[in-house]
Design a protein around this motif. Structure first.
Motif, PDB file in Angstrom:
ATOM      1  N   THR A 114       0.725  -1.420  -0.090  1.00 19.86           N
ATOM      2  CA  THR A 114      -0.004   0.107  -0.173  1.00 19.86           C
ATOM      3  C   THR A 114       0.798   1.372  -0.059  1.00 19.86           C
ATOM      4  OG1 THR A 114       0.006  -0.310   2.354  1.00 19.86           O
ATOM      5  CG2 THR A 114      -2.035  -0.953   1.039  1.00 19.86           C
ATOM      6  N   VAL A 115       2.142   1.192   0.010  1.00 12.69           N
ATOM      7  CA  VAL A 115       2.834   2.373   0.142  1.00 12.69           C
ATOM      8  C   VAL A 115       4.193   1.995  -0.885  1.00 12.69           C
ATOM      9  CG1 VAL A 115       2.200   3.215   2.390  1.00 12.69           C
ATOM     10  CG2 VAL A 115       4.147   1.841   2.249  1.00 12.69           C
ATOM     11  N   GLY A 116       4.890   2.914  -1.320  1.00 14.38           N
ATOM     12  CA  GLY A 116       6.089   2.870  -1.986  1.00 14.38           C
ATOM     13  C   GLY A 116       7.189   2.457  -1.215  1.00 14.38           C
ATOM     14  N   GLY A 117       8.111   1.651  -1.912  1.00 12.75           N
ATOM     15  CA  GLY A 117       9.228   0.985  -1.193  1.00 12.75           C
ATOM     16  C   GLY A 117       9.884   1.895  -0.010  1.00 12.75           C
ATOM     17  N   GLU A 118       9.986   2.878  -0.359  1.00 16.31           N
ATOM     18  CA  GLU A 118      11.028   3.851   0.340  1.00 16.31           C
ATOM     19  C   GLU A 118      10.537   3.832   1.798  1.00 16.31           C
ATOM     20  OE1 GLU A 118       9.344   4.532  -2.404  1.00 16.31           O
ATOM     21  OE2 GLU A 118      10.774   5.575  -3.811  1.00 16.31           O
ATOM     22  N   ASN A 119       8.996   3.817   1.792  1.00 17.64           N
ATOM     23  CA  ASN A 119       8.655   4.108   3.169  1.00 17.64           C
ATOM     24  C   ASN A 119       8.327   2.848   4.092  1.00 17.64           C
ATOM     25  OD1 ASN A 119       7.557   6.823   2.458  1.00 17.64           O
ATOM     26  ND2 ASN A 119       6.417   5.655   0.812  1.00 17.64           N
ATOM     27  N   MET A 120       8.856   1.630   3.521  1.00 16.53           N
ATOM     28  CA  MET A 120       9.047   0.517   4.032  1.00 16.53           C
ATOM     29  C   MET A 120      10.784   0.199   4.440  1.00 16.53           C
ATOM     30  SD  MET A 120       6.622  -2.293   2.356  1.00 16.53           S
ATOM     31  CE  MET A 120       6.438  -1.818   0.681  1.00 16.53           C
ATOM     32  N   ALA A 121      11.340   0.942   3.547  1.00 16.52           N
ATOM     33  CA  ALA A 121      12.790   0.950   3.894  1.00 16.52           C
ATOM     34  C   ALA A 121      13.023   1.798   5.295  1.00 16.52           C
ATOM     35  CB  ALA A 121      13.692   1.543   2.651  1.00 16.52           C
ATOM     36  N   ASP A 122      12.260   2.926   5.173  1.00 19.30           N
ATOM     37  CA  ASP A 122      12.358   3.933   6.233  1.00 19.30           C
ATOM     38  C   ASP A 122      11.351   4.481   6.803  1.00 19.30           C
ATOM     39  OD1 ASP A 122      13.358   6.064   7.880  1.00 19.30           O
ATOM     40  OD2 ASP A 122      13.758   7.432   6.138  1.00 19.30           O
TER      41      ASP A 122
END
Ligand SMILES: NC(=O)c1ccc[n+]([C@@H]2O[C@H](COP(=O)([O-])OP(=O)(O)OC[C@H]3O[C@@H](n4cnc5c(N)ncnc54)[C@H](OP(=O)(O)O)[C@@H]3O)[C@@H](O)[C@H]2O)c1
Length: 193
Positions: A114-122
């Motif tokens: 549900t979110v772009g991967g950048e927001n899972m990395a950080d």
């Protein structure tokens, strides 16, 4: 937990490394199992998708949506009864998730899409971690909360077989981040009174 992460690209690498760093035993499932660069310094193993799935309590799918059918056909027996977390998205398709391409006898969960991967990395924003809304069998809620927390996100359970609602949040994220030009550093959060 023993977690297989199938796919070693942006999302697989991000989730697998975060889970290994938070103490889970992670095995990446890759078409190129001799290349272990994705693990970086985490100690995560890399093997074929079949070997990774065989030893796992939970399987995260982080491959292109249109590659799921072939993966499922090749690993149908090993997937039987397993908790399978579908992080795949088919951009522009009426149905974003890959459930229809998976065998029926597994425990299907929808998360990490549900979110772009950048927001899972950080995952931590100025006032705390982003939420990760997810759908899963009720019996797997606690395991899912452990996995999502292991990535540093706050899990929010939406219910069983609720992947259409989770996919609506994916479309909301695309509409805000891309359609409205707010940019990819954007996540969603539940506020409760
Ligand atoms: N990018 C995002 O922000 C984002 C966010 C949420 C969800 N997703 C979804 O997560 C999934 C992975 O996205 P990604 O951005 O990580 O993509 P990616 O960087 O291109 O990685 C995809 C990985 O899948 C594996 N793979 C298996 N079969 C494949 C095939 N037929 N063609 C290409 N790769 C194949 C590859 O790993 P091996 O070479 O090791 O097999 C590859 O590294 C997609 O379904 C995407 O829609 C993406």
């Amino acid at each position: 937990m023993d977690i297989a992460v199938v796919g070693t690209g942006f999302i697989g690498g991000t989730l697998g490394r975060a889970l290994a760093r938070s103490g889970h035993r992670v095995t990446f499932g890759s078409r190129n199992p001799d290349n272990d660069q994705v693990s970086e310094d985490t100690g995560a193993a890399v093997s074929s998708p079949a070997e990774a799935v065989a030893g796992a309590d939970a399987v995260i799918l982080a491959i292109p949506g249109n590659a799921v059918k072939e993966f499922a056909d090749q690993n149908a027996g090993a997937l039987e009864g397993k908790l399978v977390i579908d992080a795949t998205n088919r951009m522009g398709s009426p149905v974003a998730n890959a459930r229809a391409d998976l065998p029926g006898g597994l425990r299907y969960a929808r998360a990490f899409n549900t979110v772009g991967g950048e927001n899972m990395a950080d995952p931590v924003f100025a006032d705390g971690p982003a939420d990760m809304f997810f759908s899963a069998p009720a019996a797997d809620r606690a395991a899912m909360e452990e996995v999502i927390s292991g990535v540093g996100l706050r899990p929010v359970y939406v219910g069983e077989d609720q992947e259409e609602i989770i996919d609506a949040l994916f479309r909301l994220w695309i509409a805000l981040a891309m359609g409205q030009g707010r940019g990819r550093r954007l996540a969603l959060r539940l506020l409760e009174g």
